[in-house]
Design a protein around this motif. Structure first.
Motif, PDB file in Angstrom:
ATOM      1  N   CYS A   1       0.853  -1.180   0.000  1.00 20.99           N
ATOM      2  CA  CYS A   1       0.000   0.000   0.000  1.00 20.99           C
ATOM      3  C   CYS A   1       0.897   1.240   0.000  1.00 20.99           C
ATOM      4  O   CYS A   1       2.113   1.156   0.166  1.00 20.99           O
ATOM      5  CB  CYS A   1      -0.941   0.018   1.211  1.00 20.99           C
ATOM      6  N   TRP A   2       0.283   2.390  -0.202  1.00 23.83           N
ATOM      7  CA  TRP A   2       1.021   3.645  -0.310  1.00 23.83           C
ATOM      8  C   TRP A   2       0.477   4.657   0.678  1.00 23.83           C
ATOM      9  O   TRP A   2      -0.722   4.682   0.972  1.00 23.83           O
ATOM     10  CB  TRP A   2       0.889   4.187  -1.735  1.00 23.83           C
ATOM     11  N   ALA A   3       1.364   5.494   1.197  1.00 28.15           N
ATOM     12  CA  ALA A   3       0.954   6.612   2.038  1.00 28.15           C
ATOM     13  C   ALA A   3       1.878   7.789   1.751  1.00 28.15           C
ATOM     14  O   ALA A   3       3.049   7.603   1.411  1.00 28.15           O
ATOM     15  CB  ALA A   3       1.018   6.238   3.515  1.00 28.15           C
ATOM     16  N   ASN A   4       1.348   8.993   1.867  1.00 27.12           N
ATOM     17  CA  ASN A   4       2.176  10.186   1.687  1.00 27.12           C
ATOM     18  C   ASN A   4       2.317  10.958   2.988  1.00 27.12           C
ATOM     19  O   ASN A   4       2.646  12.132   3.002  1.00 27.12           O
ATOM     20  CB  ASN A   4       1.597  11.095   0.599  1.00 27.12           C
ATOM     21  N   ASN A   5       2.070  10.243   4.090  1.00 33.20           N
ATOM     22  CA  ASN A   5       2.177  10.846   5.415  1.00 33.20           C
ATOM     23  C   ASN A   5       2.818   9.824   6.342  1.00 33.20           C
ATOM     24  O   ASN A   5       2.305   8.724   6.521  1.00 33.20           O
ATOM     25  CB  ASN A   5       0.785  11.232   5.925  1.00 33.20           C
ATOM     26  N   VAL A   6       3.945  10.171   6.920  1.00 35.23           N
ATOM     27  CA  VAL A   6       4.674   9.228   7.772  1.00 35.23           C
ATOM     28  C   VAL A   6       3.870   8.826   8.995  1.00 35.23           C
ATOM     29  O   VAL A   6       4.102   7.769   9.590  1.00 35.23           O
ATOM     30  CB  VAL A   6       6.028   9.842   8.197  1.00 35.23           C
ATOM     31  N   GLU A   7       2.899   9.633   9.379  1.00 29.54           N
ATOM     32  CA  GLU A   7       2.070   9.321  10.538  1.00 29.54           C
ATOM     33  C   GLU A   7       0.723   8.722  10.119  1.00 29.54           C
ATOM     34  O   GLU A   7      -0.263   8.847  10.841  1.00 29.54           O
ATOM     35  CB  GLU A   7       1.849  10.564  11.376  1.00 29.54           C
ATOM     36  N   SER A   8       0.703   8.058   8.990  1.00 28.66           N
ATOM     37  CA  SER A   8      -0.537   7.450   8.511  1.00 28.66           C
ATOM     38  C   SER A   8      -1.099   6.488   9.553  1.00 28.66           C
ATOM     39  O   SER A   8      -0.368   5.714  10.170  1.00 28.66           O
ATOM     40  CB  SER A   8      -0.271   6.686   7.211  1.00 28.66           C
ATOM     41  N   THR A   9      -2.406   6.558   9.742  1.00 33.70           N
ATOM     42  CA  THR A   9      -3.061   5.660  10.700  1.00 33.70           C
ATOM     43  C   THR A   9      -3.996   4.671  10.000  1.00 33.70           C
ATOM     44  O   THR A   9      -4.792   4.017  10.648  1.00 33.70           O
ATOM     45  CB  THR A   9      -3.881   6.483  11.720  1.00 33.70           C
ATOM     46  N   SER A  10      -3.874   4.572   8.684  1.00 30.38           N
ATOM     47  CA  SER A  10      -4.818   3.747   7.925  1.00 30.38           C
ATOM     48  C   SER A  10      -4.363   2.305   7.753  1.00 30.38           C
ATOM     49  O   SER A  10      -5.112   1.488   7.235  1.00 30.38           O
ATOM     50  CB  SER A  10      -5.054   4.368   6.538  1.00 30.38           C
TER      51      SER A  10
END
Length: 279
Positions: free
Chosen positions: A173-182
């Motif tokens: 998966c991908w995230a553009n936020n180091v603090e992703s909670t998903s």
């Protein structure tokens, strides 16, 4: 390039083969596969079935969904064959979180290297036996697929790395936020320098700590960068980055590094760094 004689079987190629993007893929197919059966589209593949099919490769050159009923018919016709969907530049990327575990989406950019490796590696039967022998409840051995998080500024940047990981069957998966909670229970974080620019040890430690809410305690970290100096690479390593991947790098070399990271339990590995700068 010598033709493979170790793995028999037919490659069923569905879709265009004259496009510039897939010329190298076509060349590799004709060198490493004992037999290639070309079909113009899905319906042609249904109407003219091939024999001894080991791999079904669908070259997708148009945007939009493919006909689900026809895909199901092909899956039923070749139940033991793996299926690849090779996305060219004109079509949308097939989601990495796919429903069918026997269908592998990938970019045309990596397909030729993957095909050569697939056809000259162990046969599916041998690989299955090896996987059974390697059953292990700890770490991320071949018995368990890994959960991988790509951290990048946008999906377009992450897409290439996601294809490389998904080609081996891992969830990504991908995230553009180091603090992703998903997401939770991530085994491997891949940091792209579009989001994680070169910095000092303290900042890297903060990044890794912030990401810890979505990772396992044994998670590993890789950093893909084209602009870091040897000192910045050392800083990342000192902070907890296991492997630094210089980009752009040869697909095969990058794939080997990713497989080493995903395939070896974290407690049995040692951090590796590379000071090679991208061209």
């Amino acid at each position: 390039m010598p033709r493979s004689t170790t793995n028999p079987g037919t490659l069923l190629w569905i879709g265009p083969r004259r496009r510039v993007e897939v010329q190298r893929l076509s060349t590799v197919a004709e060198h490493v596969c004992p037999q290639v059966a070309y079909r113009s589209d899905l319906q042609d593949a249904v109407d003219r079935p091939a024999a001894s099919v080991r791999l079904v490769m669908i070259v997708k050159s148009k945007s939009g969904e493919m006909d689900a009923a026809t895909l199901s018919t092909i899956a039923d016709a070749y139940p033991s064959a793996q299926r690849w969907i090779v996305n060219t530049s004109l079509c949308q990327t097939v989601p990495s979180a796919r429903r069918d575990p026997n269908t592998v989406p990938m970019s045309w950019r990596i397909a030729a290297d993957r095909l050569q490796e697939h056809w000259t590696s162990q046969t599916p039967e041998t690989s299955a036996l090896a996987a059974d022998d390697a059953t292990n409840d700890t770490g991320i051995g071949p018995n368990r697929r890994a959960a991988v998080l790509v951290l990048a500024d946008c999906l377009t940047t992450a897409d290439h790395w996601m294809d490389l990981v998904a080609a081996d069957g891992h969830s990504v998966c991908w995230a553009n936020n180091v603090e992703s909670t998903s997401v939770r229970n991530i085994d491997l974080c891949l940091w792209d320098d579009s989001l994680a620019a070169p910095t000092d040890v303290a900042t890297w430690r903060t990044r890794i700590r912030q990401a810890s809410r979505c990772t396992r305690s044994t998670a590993r970290h890789g950093w893909m960068t084209a602009m870091a100096s040897p000192q910045q690479i050392q800083a990342a390593s000192d902070a907890g980055i296991d492997t630094v991947i210089a980009k752009p790098g040869p697909v095969a070399a990058v794939q080997r590094l990713l497989r080493t990271m995903v395939g070896v339990p974290p407690t049995q590995s040692h951090p590796q760094t590379s000071s090679r700068r991208a061209a």
